[in-house]
Design an enzyme around this catalytic site. Structure first.
Site, PDB file in Angstrom:
ATOM      1  N   CYS A 155      48.776 -80.476 -12.166  1.00 16.97           N
ATOM      2  CA  CYS A 155      47.270 -80.838 -12.353  1.00 16.97           C
ATOM      3  C   CYS A 155      46.994 -81.738 -13.551  1.00 16.97           C
ATOM      4  O   CYS A 155      46.229 -82.708 -13.736  1.00 16.97           O
ATOM      5  CB  CYS A 155      46.379 -79.890 -12.364  1.00 16.97           C
ATOM      6  SG  CYS A 155      47.224 -77.973 -13.041  1.00 16.97           S
ATOM      7  N   HIS A 252      40.749 -79.823 -16.931  1.00 15.46           N
ATOM      8  CA  HIS A 252      41.605 -79.897 -17.958  1.00 15.46           C
ATOM      9  C   HIS A 252      41.301 -81.250 -18.646  1.00 15.46           C
ATOM     10  O   HIS A 252      41.084 -82.238 -18.164  1.00 15.46           O
ATOM     11  CB  HIS A 252      43.118 -80.018 -17.370  1.00 15.46           C
ATOM     12  CG  HIS A 252      43.528 -78.934 -16.511  1.00 15.46           C
ATOM     13  ND1 HIS A 252      42.792 -77.899 -16.365  1.00 15.46           N
ATOM     14  CD2 HIS A 252      44.596 -78.821 -16.099  1.00 15.46           C
ATOM     15  CE1 HIS A 252      43.547 -76.924 -15.844  1.00 15.46           C
ATOM     16  NE2 HIS A 252      44.994 -77.405 -15.465  1.00 15.46           N
TER      17      HIS A 252
END
Ligand SMILES: NC(=O)C1=CN([C@@H]2O[C@H](COP(=O)(O)OP(=O)(O)OC[C@H]3O[C@@H](n4cnc5c(N)ncnc54)[C@H](OP(=O)(O)O)[C@@H]3O)[C@@H](O)[C@H]2O)C=CC1
Ligand SMILES: N[C@@H](CC(=O)OP(=O)(O)O)C(=O)O
Length: 365
Positions: A155, A252
């Site tokens: 990710c 993130h």
């Protein structure tokens, strides 16, 4: 319905987990994938989904999925599926996904296990769909008629390569990348990091994460070789990653500094323009889940922020802000990626849409 009018039957492996739930949430409103079989461990198999899954999405569990009985992750139970999306725990994903491939099934995996395989494409859908060109070779190597396996990336790597791709295309090789992440707790699955560890805290270690960012970036931004039998990894670029876990639920954030090979380097304005004007192949071919903009550049000094920007482009866009000069390398910026949408399940789904558009999915009538 897809442009050719077909509805594709989808199987989900690891359907009870964080990524599996995101697959259910995205596929249940998808116009041409229909959830046909769901699988998880033997602890869950044989039970109704709503009875065992701890549903953590902010959207409601679709009733038709809640009533489905979870299956063991065995290929013979998924043979009717046109496509398999895997959100399996990496402790078991390697072996199970291989057994599905050997059964001539099409697997889009989120797990790390096959990402370094020299004949498995590692595809971020808004970056390197050209790596699908290796599929005919993979099929012939494994004597497959219609099956193949493609993985999506880690990710954090996903957000990074989306921002690097237009810069590499516009300004040539990138010599050095230094990236510091602030990663959401959903990245650790459920129940994941203990609340007593993450509340009021930052944890400066995520096992294996820095190594993944440093390796996967080079494979994704490289290309398929001339004979379409392997990948040329970037050999010139060095990546150094620092990965941190922060008390954010989804999204993130990454602080990135880069140095270009070519001198003089591009200006901040040129870099901003290249990011802002980037159009990915998934947009050009009109994929249903492709965002309107693969990269959203924000001019606000205090953005991107996970709570405010993670759903940009329905979670498929990467938001970039604070593009400025770097006193040590050339240029620096902050980016944000939705870790369970573009960083996981969404990539798998958009990759499948690209594969369909490229004629790689042989749908049984
Ligand atoms: N979370 C994220 O942001 C990202 C995660 N990934 C990767 O995606 C994968 C899934 O992650 P995540 O959803 O967070 O993990 P979770 O721990 O939340 O879920 C794991 C899933 O795997 C199933 N499972 C575990 N053991 C077995 C087994 N022996 N046989 C069959 N199924 C099994 C579980 O089923 P059961 O409930 O029955 O135990 C569950 O459905 C991992 O490989 C992860 O590294 C990739 C990118 C981002
Ligand atoms: N490690 C990532 C999530 C993940 O599972 O990554 P990978 O798919 O590379 O194993 C995180 O903690 O945020």
């Amino acid at each position: 319905m897809s442009s050719s009018g077909v509805i594709l039957k989808a199987g989900i492996l690891g359907a009870t987990g964080t990524v599996g739930q995101r697959f259910i949430s995205l596929l249940s409103k998808h116009p041409f994938f229909t959830i046909h079989v769901i699988g998880a461990s033997s602890r869950s198999a044989g039970k109704e989904y709503s009875k065992v899954a701890k549903w953590k999405m902010t959207t409601t569990l679709p009733a038709e999925v809640g009533d489905m009985v979870i299956q063991e992750c065995k290929p013979e139970l998924f043979v009717e599926c046109d496509v398999i999306f895997s959100g399996l725990d990496s402790d078991v994903a390697g072996e199970i996904e291989t057994s599905f491939l050997k059964a001539d099934l099409v697997v889009f995996s989120n797990a790390k296990n096959h990402r370094r395989d020299p004949v498995v494409p590692l595809i971020v859908p808004t970056v390197n769909p050209s790596h699908f060109n290796l599929i005919p070779h993979q099929r012939s190597l494994h004597s497959l008629r219609k099956g193949f396996i493609v993985t999506n990336a880690n990710c954090s790597t996903t957000g990074l390569v989306v921002a690097l791709k237009p810069l590499q295309d516009a300004f040539g090789p990138i010599e050095a990348v230094i990236v510091q992440t602030m990663q959401a707790i959903s990245g650790a699955g459920y129940p994941g990091v203990a609340s007593l560890d993450i509340f009021d805290n930052v944890i400066p270690f995520i096992s294996g994460e820095e190594e993944k960012m440093e390796y996967e970036t080079l494979k994704i931004l490289g290309d398929v070789n001339e004979t379409a039998t392997g990948f040329n990894m970037l050999s010139f670029t060095k990546v150094s990653a620092y990965c941190n876990r922060v008390p954010v639920i989804d999204g993130h954030t990454e602080c990135v500094s880069i140095k270009f090979k070519n001198r003089p380097p591009p200006s901040v304005e040129q870099v901003t323009q290249a990011l802002d004007s980037y159009v990915s192949e998934s947009q050009l071919i009109g994929c249903y889940s492709a965002p309107k903009k693969s990269i959203i550049v924000t001019a606000d000094q205090d953005r991107p922020q996970p709570r405010l920007d993670r759903d940009n482009g329905d979670g498929y866009s990467v938001t970039v802000g604070r593009v400025r000069e770097c006193n040590v390398l050339d240029v620096k910026f902050t980016l944000l990626v939705h870790n369970t949408i573009l960083g996981a399940a969404g990539s798998g789904i958009l990759n499948a849409e690209i594969a369909l558009a490229k004629g790689l999915l042989k749908v049984e009538s």
